[in-house]
Scaffold this active site. Structure first.
Site, mmCIF file in Angstrom:
data_model
loop_
_atom_site.group_PDB
_atom_site.id
_atom_site.type_symbol
_atom_site.label_atom_id
_atom_site.label_comp_id
_atom_site.label_asym_id
_atom_site.label_seq_id
_atom_site.Cartn_x
_atom_site.Cartn_y
_atom_site.Cartn_z
ATOM 1 N N SER A 10 0.847 -1.193 0.000
ATOM 2 C CA SER A 10 0.000 0.000 0.000
ATOM 3 C C SER A 10 0.876 1.234 0.000
ATOM 4 O O SER A 10 1.996 1.202 0.540
ATOM 5 C CB SER A 10 -0.884 0.007 1.259
ATOM 6 O OG SER A 10 -1.522 1.265 1.415
ATOM 7 N N TYR A 13 -1.307 -1.117 10.169
ATOM 8 C CA TYR A 13 -1.480 -1.444 8.749
ATOM 9 C C TYR A 13 -0.236 -1.048 7.952
ATOM 10 O O TYR A 13 0.271 -1.832 7.148
ATOM 11 C CB TYR A 13 -2.711 -0.694 8.237
ATOM 12 C CG TYR A 13 -3.074 -0.949 6.794
ATOM 13 C CD1 TYR A 13 -3.878 -2.023 6.437
ATOM 14 C CD2 TYR A 13 -2.650 -0.077 5.789
ATOM 15 C CE1 TYR A 13 -4.244 -2.238 5.108
ATOM 16 C CE2 TYR A 13 -3.008 -0.277 4.472
ATOM 17 C CZ TYR A 13 -3.812 -1.359 4.131
ATOM 18 O OH TYR A 13 -4.165 -1.552 2.824
#
Length: 255
Positions: A146, A161
């Protein structure tokens, strides 16, 4: 260099949600002749999407259930899928969970949940898949990172995350280095804002506009944008691309 077999299979993790990147990718790849195995936490959903893909594109498809954070479940799912499919050539690690908890509020359970799915799950699925690939002398692995990993958050999800997704990049490079001589390439994709439900539900038009302002194209991405990148990285033509992170983010992060 071992060439691809005539019939190739790809296994995708986390590919059963109705508006996710995984389901769109399953259809995109099947349309291009790949047979498809789907592993999802929801076994019945995985099997339903597999049936939908097989019917729509005339390929072989099968589904199995597993929590990717549990290695025994992952291995059992692969063991169930492989006999139903042509030769396993590609793995796409898509299973993931978001986490919007600010760092000062992250509990040990939340940290372990996010690392368990987003990083350990990538390792467990990759480890099992490359056993087959190295034995056959050909393989492709693509995992979801990401831009959150590269920018240090700044997206819906925060530190747990970002840490997991940064781990995916380091993992990808290291496994690529070790497995290149076996004919296996290993790459990552770092999506920017994509119109799925992982960012806290269906996006409003206002929220889409705010997210799009970060990039240079004036829109946020679609699952198809990511599927097209995956299709390239698992293709036979991408055999000289390994250890890379492809940003599909509308120019949000340029490095």
């Amino acid at each position: 260099m071992t060439t691809f077999p005539e019939q190739c299979s790809v296994i995708l993790t986390g590919a059963a949600s109705s508006r996710g990147i995984g389901r769109a990718t399953a259809h995109y790849l099947a349309e291009r002749g790949w047979s498809v195995g789907i592993i999802d936490l929801d076994e019945s959903a995985a099997q339903a999407v597999a049936a939908e893909v097989a019917e729509a594109h005339g390929v072989t498809a099968a589904g199995a259930g597993a929590n990717v954070a549990d290695e025994a479940q992952v291995r059992a799912a692969f063991d169930a899928l492989e006999p139903q499919l042509p030769q396993l050539v590609a793995l796409v690690n898509l299973a993931g969970v978001s986490s919007a908890d600010p760092y000062l509020e992250v509990t040990p359970d939340e940290w372990n949940r996010v690392i368990g799915v987003n990083l350990n799950g990538v390792h467990y699925a990759t480890r099992r898949a490359v056993e087959t690939m190295t034995a056959n002398g050909v393989g492709r692995v693509v995992s979801m990172s990401s831009i959150s990993a590269q920018r240090g958050g700044g997206t819906f999800s925060k530190t747990a995350y970002s840490a997991a997704k940064a781990g995916v990049i380091g993992f990808t490079r290291s496994v690529a280095r070790e497995l290149g001589r076996h004919g296996v390439t290993v790459n990552a994709i770092a999506p920017g804002p994509i119109d799925t439900d992982i960012m806290g539900g269906t996006l409003t038009e206002e929220r889409k506009s705010t997210m799009a302002a970060d990039g240079v194209l004036g829109r946020i991405g679609t699952p198809r944008d990511v599927a097209a990148g995956i299709a390239y990285l698992i293709s036979e033509d991408a055999g000289y691309v390994t250890g890379q992170t492809l940003n599909i983010d509308g120019g949000t992060y340029m490095h």
